[in-house]
Scaffold this active site. Structure first.
Site, PDB file in Angstrom:
ATOM      1  N   THR A 159       6.564  18.228 100.196  1.00 19.86           N
ATOM      2  CA  THR A 159       6.411  17.878  99.089  1.00 19.86           C
ATOM      3  C   THR A 159       5.501  16.656  98.732  1.00 19.86           C
ATOM      4  O   THR A 159       5.250  15.828  99.486  1.00 19.86           O
ATOM      5  CB  THR A 159       8.005  17.324  98.475  1.00 19.86           C
ATOM      6  OG1 THR A 159       7.822  16.492  97.214  1.00 19.86           O
ATOM      7  CG2 THR A 159       8.646  16.108  99.646  1.00 19.86           C
ATOM      8  N   ASP A 160       5.162  16.350  97.480  1.00 17.86           N
ATOM      9  CA  ASP A 160       4.248  15.361  97.055  1.00 17.86           C
ATOM     10  C   ASP A 160       5.094  14.012  96.959  1.00 17.86           C
ATOM     11  O   ASP A 160       4.564  12.850  96.705  1.00 17.86           O
ATOM     12  CB  ASP A 160       3.652  15.567  95.777  1.00 17.86           C
ATOM     13  CG  ASP A 160       4.641  15.835  94.410  1.00 17.86           C
ATOM     14  OD1 ASP A 160       5.894  15.823  94.738  1.00 17.86           O
ATOM     15  OD2 ASP A 160       3.793  16.088  93.452  1.00 17.86           O
ATOM     16  N   GLU A 161       6.446  14.141  96.846  1.00 15.01           N
ATOM     17  CA  GLU A 161       7.205  12.861  96.949  1.00 15.01           C
ATOM     18  C   GLU A 161       7.094  11.949  98.257  1.00 15.01           C
ATOM     19  O   GLU A 161       7.436  11.057  97.905  1.00 15.01           O
ATOM     20  CB  GLU A 161       8.692  13.209  96.499  1.00 15.01           C
ATOM     21  CG  GLU A 161       9.005  14.201  95.491  1.00 15.01           C
ATOM     22  CD  GLU A 161      10.455  14.092  94.912  1.00 15.01           C
ATOM     23  OE1 GLU A 161      11.184  13.141  95.294  1.00 15.01           O
ATOM     24  OE2 GLU A 161      10.647  14.844  93.795  1.00 15.01           O
ATOM     25  N   TYR A 210      15.978  11.629  99.781  1.00 19.11           N
ATOM     26  CA  TYR A 210      15.300  13.035 100.027  1.00 19.11           C
ATOM     27  C   TYR A 210      13.723  12.924 100.509  1.00 19.11           C
ATOM     28  O   TYR A 210      13.254  13.652 101.310  1.00 19.11           O
ATOM     29  CB  TYR A 210      15.092  13.926  98.558  1.00 19.11           C
ATOM     30  CG  TYR A 210      14.328  14.923  98.437  1.00 19.11           C
ATOM     31  CD1 TYR A 210      14.417  16.229  99.396  1.00 19.11           C
ATOM     32  CD2 TYR A 210      13.246  14.893  97.772  1.00 19.11           C
ATOM     33  CE1 TYR A 210      13.492  17.396  99.356  1.00 19.11           C
ATOM     34  CE2 TYR A 210      12.174  16.001  97.783  1.00 19.11           C
ATOM     35  CZ  TYR A 210      12.474  17.127  98.646  1.00 19.11           C
ATOM     36  OH  TYR A 210      11.640  18.194  98.363  1.00 19.11           O
ATOM     37  N   LYS A 227      11.778  14.203 103.875  1.00 21.30           N
ATOM     38  CA  LYS A 227      11.056  15.021 103.981  1.00 21.30           C
ATOM     39  C   LYS A 227       9.805  14.271 104.758  1.00 21.30           C
ATOM     40  O   LYS A 227       8.834  14.903 105.433  1.00 21.30           O
ATOM     41  CB  LYS A 227      10.479  15.570 102.653  1.00 21.30           C
ATOM     42  CG  LYS A 227      11.404  16.423 102.004  1.00 21.30           C
ATOM     43  CD  LYS A 227      11.456  17.964 102.702  1.00 21.30           C
ATOM     44  CE  LYS A 227      10.334  18.693 102.719  1.00 21.30           C
ATOM     45  NZ  LYS A 227      10.643  19.989 102.915  1.00 21.30           N
TER      46      LYS A 227
HETATM   47  P1  NAD Z   1      15.959  25.219  97.473  1.00 22.91           P
HETATM   48  O1  NAD Z   1      17.157  24.078  97.455  1.00 22.91           O
HETATM   49  O2  NAD Z   1      16.283  26.196  96.186  1.00 22.91           O
HETATM   50  O3  NAD Z   1      16.694  26.235  98.705  1.00 22.91           O
HETATM   51  C1  NAD Z   1      16.631  25.801  99.886  1.00 22.91           C
HETATM   52  C2  NAD Z   1      17.131  26.847 100.745  1.00 22.91           C
HETATM   53  O4  NAD Z   1      17.274  26.345 102.234  1.00 22.91           O
HETATM   54  C3  NAD Z   1      18.463  27.525 100.304  1.00 22.91           C
HETATM   55  O5  NAD Z   1      18.336  28.884 100.428  1.00 22.91           O
HETATM   56  C4  NAD Z   1      19.581  26.866 101.295  1.00 22.91           C
HETATM   57  O6  NAD Z   1      20.553  27.615 101.512  1.00 22.91           O
HETATM   58  C5  NAD Z   1      18.440  26.983 102.609  1.00 22.91           C
HETATM   59  N1  NAD Z   1      19.193  25.827 103.402  1.00 22.91           N
HETATM   60  C6  NAD Z   1      19.420  24.646 103.245  1.00 22.91           C
HETATM   61  N2  NAD Z   1      19.906  23.958 104.398  1.00 22.91           N
HETATM   62  C7  NAD Z   1      19.596  24.874 105.416  1.00 22.91           C
HETATM   63  C8  NAD Z   1      19.900  24.970 106.951  1.00 22.91           C
HETATM   64  N3  NAD Z   1      20.427  23.844 107.531  1.00 22.91           N
HETATM   65  N4  NAD Z   1      19.691  26.037 107.619  1.00 22.91           N
HETATM   66  C9  NAD Z   1      19.205  27.279 106.882  1.00 22.91           C
HETATM   67  N5  NAD Z   1      18.857  27.065 105.482  1.00 22.91           N
HETATM   68  C10 NAD Z   1      19.309  26.075 104.729  1.00 22.91           C
HETATM   69  O7  NAD Z   1      14.852  24.579  97.662  1.00 22.91           O
HETATM   70  P2  NAD Z   1      13.423  24.944  97.045  1.00 22.91           P
HETATM   71  O8  NAD Z   1      13.311  24.078  95.831  1.00 22.91           O
HETATM   72  O9  NAD Z   1      13.096  26.413  97.095  1.00 22.91           O
HETATM   73  O10 NAD Z   1      12.425  24.390  98.052  1.00 22.91           O
HETATM   74  C11 NAD Z   1      11.956  24.928  99.212  1.00 22.91           C
HETATM   75  C12 NAD Z   1      11.148  23.706 100.347  1.00 22.91           C
HETATM   76  O11 NAD Z   1       9.988  23.381  99.259  1.00 22.91           O
HETATM   77  C13 NAD Z   1      11.765  22.697 100.246  1.00 22.91           C
HETATM   78  O12 NAD Z   1      11.613  22.259 101.699  1.00 22.91           O
HETATM   79  C14 NAD Z   1      11.621  21.536  99.715  1.00 22.91           C
HETATM   80  O13 NAD Z   1      11.419  20.169 100.139  1.00 22.91           O
HETATM   81  C15 NAD Z   1       9.838  21.981  99.345  1.00 22.91           C
HETATM   82  N6  NAD Z   1       9.707  21.567  97.784  1.00 22.91           N
HETATM   83  C16 NAD Z   1      10.260  22.040  96.696  1.00 22.91           C
HETATM   84  C17 NAD Z   1       9.856  21.753  95.559  1.00 22.91           C
HETATM   85  C18 NAD Z   1      10.316  22.184  94.158  1.00 22.91           C
HETATM   86  O14 NAD Z   1       9.711  21.770  93.142  1.00 22.91           O
HETATM   87  N7  NAD Z   1      11.364  22.782  94.026  1.00 22.91           N
HETATM   88  C19 NAD Z   1       8.533  20.785  95.336  1.00 22.91           C
HETATM   89  C20 NAD Z   1       8.105  20.516  96.638  1.00 22.91           C
HETATM   90  C21 NAD Z   1       8.341  20.868  97.984  1.00 22.91           C
HETATM   91  O1  DAU Z   2       7.495  16.935  93.330  1.00 23.44           O
HETATM   92  C1  DAU Z   2       7.920  17.723  94.105  1.00 23.44           C
HETATM   93  C2  DAU Z   2       9.574  17.625  93.899  1.00 23.44           C
HETATM   94  O2  DAU Z   2      10.142  18.199  92.531  1.00 23.44           O
HETATM   95  C3  DAU Z   2      10.166  18.526  94.968  1.00 23.44           C
HETATM   96  O3  DAU Z   2      10.153  17.896  96.354  1.00 23.44           O
HETATM   97  C4  DAU Z   2      11.873  18.585  94.990  1.00 23.44           C
HETATM   98  O4  DAU Z   2      12.633  19.367  95.773  1.00 23.44           O
HETATM   99  C5  DAU Z   2      12.001  18.862  93.492  1.00 23.44           C
HETATM  100  O5  DAU Z   2      13.614  18.608  93.266  1.00 23.44           O
HETATM  101  C6  DAU Z   2      11.351  18.028  92.650  1.00 23.44           C
HETATM  102  O6  DAU Z   2      11.935  16.755  92.280  1.00 23.44           O
HETATM  103  P1  DAU Z   2      12.040  15.824  91.007  1.00 23.44           P
HETATM  104  O7  DAU Z   2      13.276  14.783  91.274  1.00 23.44           O
HETATM  105  O8  DAU Z   2      10.698  15.460  90.477  1.00 23.44           O
HETATM  106  O9  DAU Z   2      12.855  17.385  90.056  1.00 23.44           O
HETATM  107  P2  DAU Z   2      13.787  17.136  89.086  1.00 23.44           P
HETATM  108  O10 DAU Z   2      13.862  18.486  88.588  1.00 23.44           O
HETATM  109  O11 DAU Z   2      15.410  16.778  89.706  1.00 23.44           O
HETATM  110  O12 DAU Z   2      13.499  16.087  87.996  1.00 23.44           O
HETATM  111  C7  DAU Z   2      12.341  16.105  87.316  1.00 23.44           C
HETATM  112  C8  DAU Z   2      12.178  15.117  86.360  1.00 23.44           C
HETATM  113  O13 DAU Z   2      13.197  15.058  85.351  1.00 23.44           O
HETATM  114  C9  DAU Z   2      12.402  13.737  87.178  1.00 23.44           C
HETATM  115  O14 DAU Z   2      11.608  12.790  86.515  1.00 23.44           O
HETATM  116  C10 DAU Z   2      13.954  13.426  86.926  1.00 23.44           C
HETATM  117  C11 DAU Z   2      14.077  14.287  85.379  1.00 23.44           C
HETATM  118  N1  DAU Z   2      15.491  14.671  84.974  1.00 23.44           N
HETATM  119  C12 DAU Z   2      16.066  15.515  85.846  1.00 23.44           C
HETATM  120  C13 DAU Z   2      17.154  16.023  85.788  1.00 23.44           C
HETATM  121  C14 DAU Z   2      17.861  16.985  86.611  1.00 23.44           C
HETATM  122  C15 DAU Z   2      15.961  14.365  83.819  1.00 23.44           C
HETATM  123  O15 DAU Z   2      15.413  13.588  83.136  1.00 23.44           O
HETATM  124  N2  DAU Z   2      17.094  14.826  83.554  1.00 23.44           N
HETATM  125  C16 DAU Z   2      18.012  16.023  84.386  1.00 23.44           C
HETATM  126  O16 DAU Z   2      18.878  16.225  84.067  1.00 23.44           O
END
Ligand code: NAD
Ligand code: DAU
Length: 359
Positions: A135-137, A161, A165
């Site tokens: 992630t970019d975080e 988180y 990562k």
């Molecule tokens: P998600 O939470 O939707 O899915 C995570 C999956 O991993 C689920 O299916 C869960 O059951 C599985 N899981 C969790 N713990 C596990 C374990 N111990 N063993 C096996 N499986 C396990 O996540 P996502 O949003 O699809 O993100 C996927 C990846 O991309 C993550 O590594 C996350 O850090 C990264 N990422 C996500 C975002 C985003 O915007 N969603 C952005 C940047 C990076």
């Molecule tokens: O940047 C990549 C990341 O993006 C991933 O690594 C994470 O897995 C993914 O969850 C996401 O993180 P964020 O914290 O940016 O996403 P989230 O959807 O939780 O929140 C997006 C923005 O919206 C953040 O500034 C918080 C705000 N927010 C979120 C929720 C859930 C609200 O204002 N209200 C809300 O109820």
């Protein structure tokens, strides 16, 4: 190009989009190892579940003997590692699971991959890849005018988180450097699209707006994220897997910086247009400013030029086209939403929002 790959976390949001994308492209067989936490949903994959190229194994990436057995049985050419605890708010309320899965789980997977890789030979050894999806975080937060995150930006994670990562990225880097594991890391921005669990901003706002419930915007709503349509991300991952350089990092971003309030307002106007008869119109009246997330990062933005110039990838969706596709998907999949917003989800809503006062 790949005969068989092992995907971890393929029942989650990005993972299931990737599995569907990979299998639709007839790219070879795929084994999906997923623990099915609250975030994993095998329903996302019913369209491919009975196909000959797909197999599913319910299990934990921390389980070394299970991973060894899967590697021996399926002999994959690549591991694509998505499995993680992924929600920042949950990491604030309960960081332990993040350390366990994101750090220890990645460590276990790296060790298993390293041992497996050591015994490969010839072309199998040449082509093997470990792709770590991050992630970019990990880069922390940006001031309004600062340049976007690039691959050399120093790590400065701010949430549990993000720290977990960042730790996993460091482990991957060390396994490349010390043991020669052919791994690549991708760091991407906020994904959105079909199958995203409604704890994250966009699906939460969509599902709340459809039910006429308040739309909780944290703090002043001026935090900026760089929105990436999930299929653009999947296409990027495939490019990196096929042609990325071992030991490198590639940033993936949609080039769509928007403040949270802009995102929610745009969504509300789109819902007004798509649902002219809705009793909740104008949907923006549902917006509520609520107490901020502790340690809330102000801005993320991705410089994706390395991926674009080296591997020829470009995001195909603008935020407007991607958002429309996403909202249409949620409107057409009310059953899916119904299925994931029952019991445990309601409990999470209580834990995270009931205590959050109005601003
Ligand atoms: P998600 O939470 O939707 O899915 C995570 C999956 O991993 C689920 O299916 C869960 O059951 C599985 N899981 C969790 N713990 C596990 C374990 N111990 N063993 C096996 N499986 C396990 O996540 P996502 O949003 O699809 O993100 C996927 C990846 O991309 C993550 O590594 C996350 O850090 C990264 N990422 C996500 C975002 C985003 O915007 N969603 C952005 C940047 C990076
Ligand atoms: O940047 C990549 C990341 O993006 C991933 O690594 C994470 O897995 C993914 O969850 C996401 O993180 P964020 O914290 O940016 O996403 P989230 O959807 O939780 O929140 C997006 C923005 O919206 C953040 O500034 C918080 C705000 N927010 C979120 C929720 C859930 C609200 O204002 N209200 C809300 O109820």
């Amino acid at each position: 190009m790949f005969r068989s790959i092992l995907v971890t976390g393929g029942a989650g949001f990005i993972g299931s989009n990737f599995v569907l994308h990979w299998l639709a492209g007839k790219n070879g067989s795929l084994v999906n190892l997923d623990k099915l936490t609250y975030a994993g949903n095998p329903q996302n994959l019913t369209s491919v579940a009975s196909g000959p190229a797909y197999s599913f194994v319910r299990g934990d990436i921390c389980d070394r003997s299970l991973i060894d057995a899967l590697l021996q049985q399926h002999r994959p050419d690549a591991i694509v590692h998505f499995a993680a605890e992924s929600h920042v708010d949950r990491s604030i309320l309960g960081p332990e699971a993040f350390l366990e899965t994101n750090i220890r789980g990645t460590f276990v997977l790296l060790q298993a991959a390293r041992e497996y890789y050591a015994k490969l030979q010839g072309e199998d050894k040449q082509s093997f890849r470990f792709l770590h999806v991050s992630t970019d975080e990990v880069y922390g937060t940006l001031a309004p005018e600062s340049p976007a995150f690039h691959e050399g930006t120093p790590y400065a994670p701010n949430s549990p988180y993000a720290a977990s990562k960042a730790a996993s990225d460091h482990l991957v880097r060390a396994w490349v450097h010390t043991y020669g594991l052919p791994a690549i890391i991708t760091n991407c921005s906020n994904n959105y699209g079909p199958y995203q669990f409604p704890e994250k901003l966009l699906p939460l706002m969509i599902t709340h707006a459809l039910a006429g419930r308040p739309l909780p915007v944290y703090g002043d709503g001026q935090q900026v994220r760089d929105w990436l349509y999930v299929l653009d991300h999947c296409r990027a991952l495939q490019r990196v897997l096929e042609s990325g350089r071992v030991g490198e990092t590639y940033n993936v971003g949609g080039g769509n910086q928007r403040s949270n309030l802009q995102v929610v307002n745009l969504l509300c106007s789109l819902l007004d247009e798509l649902l002219p008869g809705s009793p909740y119109k104008p949907h923006a009246q549902l917006i509520r400013m609520v107490e901020d997330r502790p340690g809330h990062d102000r801005r993320y933005a991705i410089d994706a030029r390395k991926l674009e110039q080296e591997l020829g990838w470009h995001a195909e969706e603008t935020f407007e086209t991607g958002l429309r596709k996403t909202v249409e998907w949620y409107l057409a999949n009310a059953d899916w939403v119904e299925g994931v917003t029952s019991g445990a989800y309601q409990q999470w809503m209580q834990e995270n929002y009931a205590v959050r006062g109005a601003r």
